[in-house]
Motif scaffolding. Structure first.
Motif, PDB file in Angstrom:
ATOM      1  N   ARG A 184     -13.895  -7.250   4.657  1.00 29.27           N
ATOM      2  CA  ARG A 184     -13.005  -6.484   5.549  1.00 29.27           C
ATOM      3  C   ARG A 184     -13.766  -5.326   6.185  1.00 29.27           C
ATOM      4  NH1 ARG A 184      -8.990  -2.215   5.506  1.00 29.27           N
ATOM      5  NH2 ARG A 184      -9.612  -1.538   3.430  1.00 29.27           N
ATOM      6  N   PRO A 203      -0.526  -6.303   7.916  1.00 30.95           N
ATOM      7  CA  PRO A 203      -1.419  -7.439   7.715  1.00 30.95           C
ATOM      8  C   PRO A 203      -0.631  -8.729   7.536  1.00 30.95           C
ATOM      9  CG  PRO A 203      -1.135  -6.277   5.657  1.00 30.95           C
ATOM     10  CD  PRO A 203      -0.399  -5.476   6.704  1.00 30.95           C
ATOM     11  N   GLU A 250      -6.391  -9.791   4.793  1.00 33.42           N
ATOM     12  CA  GLU A 250      -5.021 -10.277   4.637  1.00 33.42           C
ATOM     13  C   GLU A 250      -4.575 -10.107   3.191  1.00 33.42           C
ATOM     14  OE1 GLU A 250      -5.456 -13.408   8.358  1.00 33.42           O
ATOM     15  OE2 GLU A 250      -5.411 -14.194   6.312  1.00 33.42           O
ATOM     16  N   VAL A 251      -3.306 -10.384   2.923  1.00 34.05           N
ATOM     17  CA  VAL A 251      -2.686 -10.003   1.652  1.00 34.05           C
ATOM     18  C   VAL A 251      -2.175 -11.227   0.905  1.00 34.05           C
ATOM     19  CG1 VAL A 251      -0.770  -8.709   0.616  1.00 34.05           C
ATOM     20  CG2 VAL A 251      -2.073  -7.697   2.494  1.00 34.05           C
ATOM     21  N   ARG A 296      -4.657  -6.630  -0.943  1.00 32.58           N
ATOM     22  CA  ARG A 296      -5.431  -6.942   0.255  1.00 32.58           C
ATOM     23  C   ARG A 296      -6.800  -7.488  -0.160  1.00 32.58           C
ATOM     24  NH1 ARG A 296      -4.292  -4.199   4.938  1.00 32.58           N
ATOM     25  NH2 ARG A 296      -3.585  -2.428   3.680  1.00 32.58           N
ATOM     26  N   VAL A 300      -1.078  -1.079   0.642  1.00 33.28           N
ATOM     27  CA  VAL A 300      -0.307  -2.312   0.765  1.00 33.28           C
ATOM     28  C   VAL A 300       1.119  -2.062   0.286  1.00 33.28           C
ATOM     29  CG1 VAL A 300      -0.107  -4.732   0.062  1.00 33.28           C
ATOM     30  CG2 VAL A 300      -2.368  -3.699   0.383  1.00 33.28           C
TER      31      VAL A 300
END
Length: 375
Positions: free
Chosen positions: A40, A213, A329-330, A348, A373
């Motif tokens: 990331r 996200p 992304e999660v 994440r 998050v």
């Protein structure tokens, strides 16, 4: 269709391109093994092993010189997974080759496209007044691409572009590194207005709202259940990684010399009361604006004021959705074993490392974070 029968789709194709412009060949069947990494807002990678003799035979077959096929800085490697482009990079490291042995394995390392900006510098002062953060980042990338002799060929996505909602002032002095400038813009201490970015396999730069996200319906569970349900991946192992030393009093030094050096501080009273004072000094000799320097200090404080442990599960690629899930992304993660670190929530993906053996089987190592998050 081939010879009247259907031809099964290969899991991976490994394509060789010349400067992102022309496909030269496909070497997926020739590789002993390979690994690819997404990070990331960081530099991804593609690493592969190939026998020197096998590579030479292939190049002779397609009428290409091996030294041209795999050329430092100029050769792109793009991975397709089940016919869909998944990740790309450029050859940035080539080992010494031993000509005294036959079929010597050659290990080739490719960097993600962010590292195209690693040796790109701002050669004249650039000032931005009341501009959205991602707009500043994308303009710096365009500036690098517009230089005489540039072969970066980076484009800015229109379909996936998030400019952020806060306007900022920025001044970049001579010799500022563009890669570092872009990465530093993603996190300025107020997570509500930060952004994430990603490069596509074709050198397109995309930006995303860090607070919105993609949340996948994928759950990683440790210990692995006897039989994983749909959209579950059993972890074969899980560890917790301490990501950085703690610091709750940040001293940031900017441009200037001696008594004229620009200095700011940022501290967290609650962390100091709980853990005592822990200081860290940061040097940003290229920053001459106090507000900019303070934002860097506050961003560092935000991630270091408390000890941070990141879950690191290892999962089987047959259960984990490698083709659709990206870094940033999660997913949901559950750890039912450790009495010390309870893990049960949304995380994440900070980094995803996919190792592929000669049969195409995948093993996925994840590094996860719950910072920012929403549960």
């Amino acid at each position: 269709m081939e010879n009247g029968s259907s031809k099964p789709m290969r899991k991976y194709e490994v394509e060789v391109w010349w400067r992102n412009r022309t496909k030269v060949g496909e070497i997926g069947r020739l590789l002993n093994s390979f690994k690819w990494t997404e990070s990331r807002n960081g530099v991804g990678s593609i690493d592969f092993n190939i026998d020197q003799g096998v590579l030479s035979d292939y190049c002779q077959k397609i009428g290409e010189d091996p030294a041209v096929l795999l050329q430092l800085k100029n050769t792109d490697i793009k991975l397709k997974r089940y016919g869909k482009y998944r990740i790309g990079g450029f050859v940035n490291d080539f080992p010494d080759i031993n000509f005294n042995q036959s079929n010597t394995t050659v290990s080739v390392s490719c960097d993600g496209y962010l590292n195209l900006l690693a040796d790109q510098m701002i050669t004249n002062t650039r000032r931005y007044t009341q501009q959205y953060t991602a707009d500043i980042a994308s303009d710096l990338i365009r500036y690098a691409c517009a230089k005489s002799g540039s072969t970066l060929d980076i484009t800015i996505s229109n379909a996936n572009y998030y400019a952020t909602q806060v306007r900022r002032d920025r001044t970049y002095d001579n010799k500022q590194n563009i890669k570092d400038a872009v990465v530093n813009l993603t996190s300025l201490g107020d997570g509500s207005n930060d952004f994430d970015f990603r490069f596509t396999p074709f050198r397109e730069w995309e930006s995303y709202d860090i607070n919105s996200p993609i949340v996948h319906d994928m759950t990683v569970i440790y210990p692995a259940p006897a039989k994983a349900s749909n959209r579950q991946a059993g972890a074969t192992s899980m560890s917790m990684k301490l990501v950085s030393s703690m610091a709750n009093y940040i001293i940031a030094r900017g441009s200037g010399q001696g008594d004229t050096t620009l200095v700011v501080t940022a501290s967290d009273a609650e962390s100091i009361a709980q853990y005592g004072i822990h200081e860290s000094v940061l040097d940003y000799s290229d920053i001459s604006v106090r507000e900019t320097l303070l934002q860097h200090a506050e961003a560092e404080l935000a991630v270091k004021k408390l000890p941070i442990f990141l879950p690191q599960p290892k999962v089987n690629g047959a259960e984990f959705d490698v083709g659709s899930i990206h870094a940033g992304e999660v997913i949901r993660v559950i750890n039912n074993k450790s009495p010390w670190f309870k893990v049960d929530g949304l995380y994440r993906i900070e980094e995803m490392v996919v190792s592929v053996n000669s049969e195409g089987s995948e093993e996925v190592d994840l590094t996860l974070s719950s910072l920012g998050v929403r549960q």
